[in-house]
Design an enzyme around this catalytic site. Structure first.
Site, PDB file in Angstrom:
ATOM      1  N   HIS A 175     -77.743-120.887  78.907  1.00  0.00           N
ATOM      2  CA  HIS A 175     -77.762-122.568  78.268  1.00  0.00           C
ATOM      3  C   HIS A 175     -78.625-122.523  79.720  1.00  0.00           C
ATOM      4  O   HIS A 175     -79.507-121.615  80.697  1.00  0.00           O
ATOM      5  CB  HIS A 175     -76.922-123.242  78.472  1.00  0.00           C
ATOM      6  CG  HIS A 175     -75.945-123.318  79.714  1.00  0.00           C
ATOM      7  ND1 HIS A 175     -76.570-124.195  80.724  1.00  0.00           N
ATOM      8  CD2 HIS A 175     -75.073-122.794  79.929  1.00  0.00           C
ATOM      9  CE1 HIS A 175     -75.848-124.150  81.769  1.00  0.00           C
ATOM     10  NE2 HIS A 175     -74.445-123.183  81.410  1.00  0.00           N
ATOM     11  N   TYR A 197     -65.254-129.470  86.066  1.00  0.00           N
ATOM     12  CA  TYR A 197     -66.588-129.567  85.726  1.00  0.00           C
ATOM     13  C   TYR A 197     -66.776-129.803  84.420  1.00  0.00           C
ATOM     14  O   TYR A 197     -65.633-129.977  83.687  1.00  0.00           O
ATOM     15  CB  TYR A 197     -68.102-128.701  85.995  1.00  0.00           C
ATOM     16  CG  TYR A 197     -67.820-127.622  84.609  1.00  0.00           C
ATOM     17  CD1 TYR A 197     -67.938-127.641  83.526  1.00  0.00           C
ATOM     18  CD2 TYR A 197     -67.320-126.305  85.166  1.00  0.00           C
ATOM     19  CE1 TYR A 197     -68.071-126.156  82.733  1.00  0.00           C
ATOM     20  CE2 TYR A 197     -67.234-124.988  84.394  1.00  0.00           C
ATOM     21  CZ  TYR A 197     -67.402-125.185  83.074  1.00  0.00           C
ATOM     22  OH  TYR A 197     -67.582-124.069  82.178  1.00  0.00           O
ATOM     23  N   SER A 249     -64.117-117.224  76.392  1.00  0.00           N
ATOM     24  CA  SER A 249     -63.829-117.425  77.780  1.00  0.00           C
ATOM     25  C   SER A 249     -64.656-118.472  77.968  1.00  0.00           C
ATOM     26  O   SER A 249     -64.372-119.590  78.801  1.00  0.00           O
ATOM     27  CB  SER A 249     -62.795-116.311  79.186  1.00  0.00           C
ATOM     28  OG  SER A 249     -64.585-115.728  78.816  1.00  0.00           O
ATOM     29  N   GLY A 250     -65.849-118.769  77.785  1.00  0.00           N
ATOM     30  CA  GLY A 250     -66.512-120.092  78.053  1.00  0.00           C
ATOM     31  C   GLY A 250     -67.901-119.336  78.287  1.00  0.00           C
ATOM     32  O   GLY A 250     -68.655-120.628  79.080  1.00  0.00           O
ATOM     33  N   CYS A 262     -71.740-118.649  82.898  1.00  0.00           N
ATOM     34  CA  CYS A 262     -72.957-118.883  82.667  1.00  0.00           C
ATOM     35  C   CYS A 262     -74.314-117.952  82.894  1.00  0.00           C
ATOM     36  O   CYS A 262     -74.195-118.072  83.990  1.00  0.00           O
ATOM     37  CB  CYS A 262     -72.850-120.581  81.962  1.00  0.00           C
ATOM     38  SG  CYS A 262     -71.484-120.780  81.075  1.00  0.00           S
ATOM     39  N   GLY A 314     -44.221-109.897  51.184  1.00  0.00           N
ATOM     40  CA  GLY A 314     -44.189-110.725  50.856  1.00  0.00           C
ATOM     41  C   GLY A 314     -44.790-111.703  50.309  1.00  0.00           C
ATOM     42  O   GLY A 314     -44.789-112.857  49.762  1.00  0.00           O
TER      43      GLY A 314
END
Length: 396
Positions: A319, A300, A314-315, A337, A218
């Site tokens: 950088h 952190y 997930s991060g 990272c 629907g």
């Protein structure tokens, strides 16, 4: 029988008896003559005055004993007009209907008797609640320039159970022509990717004709979408977690090899082909967003991290990490990272676009499916298995 019909029959009998050896130049059958003079009859698939008409109705109009000349289907307020085409004796609407809308249908044409006929009717469609409508959101954005690994992403706010009905109306075209197909990650998300990385300079068009298409249970689609984007130059980076190096290739040529630090032994960076999802010139990074409590020794909260580019849900980011400068190029000390000097991070950020490829090698930890835009970690055969249309999935 009328007097006109009796005279016609009598004249025919006399003519046959008097001149049985003379061939006729045309039919003298009065039934054929009367048939040729019938007026145009117009019939629509929706009755005049109908209410609660389903929004996925395809309106048709048929013309008998003549020729349809013009059909107009528009909302009573004149804000919306539904296009259509005539094939033979039938006009068929080219779009479905809007909910809770009164439509006026006007059809005209000329009958076999030579007289013009016009018929007008009105009907109203069924109202839909927000819970009965699903809206698509599309990435890339209109006019965006993206990397060679960018998938087309369509997200629905309410689940689509009839995936096949939707996929049939979800079209991706490209110049130059590019093989590709859809993969449904869930009832709420579908990705389209090319068989191989996009060719730089490709122009891509996404057309979603989903308005009022039944999604199952629907639920009906809303808001057709038309998005055009361009594929920019090829920027493909390889992060070697063992050698602590990242090599950036632009249009196939290595432009720079950068010393980096990746995830430590307890927070390994994930191996696999990743795609840049977001770019932030500055961003705050709070471990709580990845499920790490503030009381955890691994917690952190970094303010104003520069030149950050997300590659997983997930991060994981690429950088600037001036705090780990001593480890870059010789040790992995991050929580997953890729950290580099501010100067190198600024350079990478300037070269990169959403949709660029970042491939990680050397890590024992595998990238989980759907932890980011992980489409390139599936083989082409596996990808096609995710289509709702099976063997008909591959487009060009």
């Amino acid at each position: 029988m009328s007097r006109w019909g009796m005279r016609a029959v009598g004249a025919l009998v006399v003519m046959v008896l008097a001149s049985s050896c003379t061939s006729g130049g045309g039919s003298g059958d009065p039934a054929e003559q009367e048939k040729a003079k019938d007026p145009l009859t117009i019939t629509a698939s929706v009755e005049n005055g109908a209410a609660d008409v389903p929004v996925d109705s395809v309106v048709t109009v048929d013309g008998f004993d003549g020729q349809l000349a013009d059909v107009t289907l528009a909302s009573a307020d004149g804000a919306t007009t539904i296009p259509g085409e005539v094939h033979g004796v039938r006009w068929t609407a080219g779009q479905l209907l809007e909910p809770a809308t009164t439509y006026v249908l006007t059809a005209s044409g000329t009958g076999d008797d030579g007289r013009q006929v016009t018929e007008t009717s009105r009907f109203t469609t069924r109202a839909l609640s927000l819970d009965e409508q699903t809206y698509p959101a599309v990435a890339p954005l209109q006019g965006e320039t993206v990397g060679v690994g960018m998938p087309v992403i369509v997200s629905f706010d309410i689940a689509v159970k009839d995936r096949a009905a939707f996929e049939k109306r979800m079209k991706v075209t490209a110049q130059p022509a590019t093989d590709g197909g859809w993969y449904w990650l869930s009832d709420n998300t579908a990705h389209w990717r090319p068989k191989k990385f996009w060719k730089p300079g490709t122009k891509v068009t996404v057309d979603l004709g989903l308005n009022s298409v039944h999604a199952g249970n629907g639920i009906y689609g809303q808001q057709d979408q038309h998005v055009e984007f361009t594929v920019g130059r090829s920027v493909v980076s390889v992060v070697d977690t063992r050698r602590h190096r990242m090599t950036v290739k632009i249009d196939g040529k290595a432009r720079r090899t950068i010393p980096v630090s990746t995830g430590d032994a307890d927070h390994r960076s994930r191996n696999g082909i990743k795609v840049i999802m977001e770019k932030h010139r500055s961003i705050d990074m709070d471990a709580a967003t990845t499920g790490v409590d503030s009381d955890d020794p691994n917690y952190y909260n970094l303010k104003g991290v520069k030149y950050a580019m997300r590659v997983t849900n997930s991060g994981e980011f690429l950088h600037a990490a001036p705090w780990s400068a001593a480890s870059q190029g010789n040790a992995n000390v991050s929580h997953g990272c890729v950290g580099m000097s501010t100067k190198d991070a600024a350079w990478v950020f300037a070269q990169s676009k959403r949709g660029d490829i970042v491939s990680y090698v050397g890590s024992p930890r595998r990238l989980e499916p759907a932890n980011g835009w992980t489409d390139w970690n599936r083989s082409w055969d596996e990808w096609l298995e995710g289509s709702a249309l099976g063997a008909d999935a591959e487009d060009a």
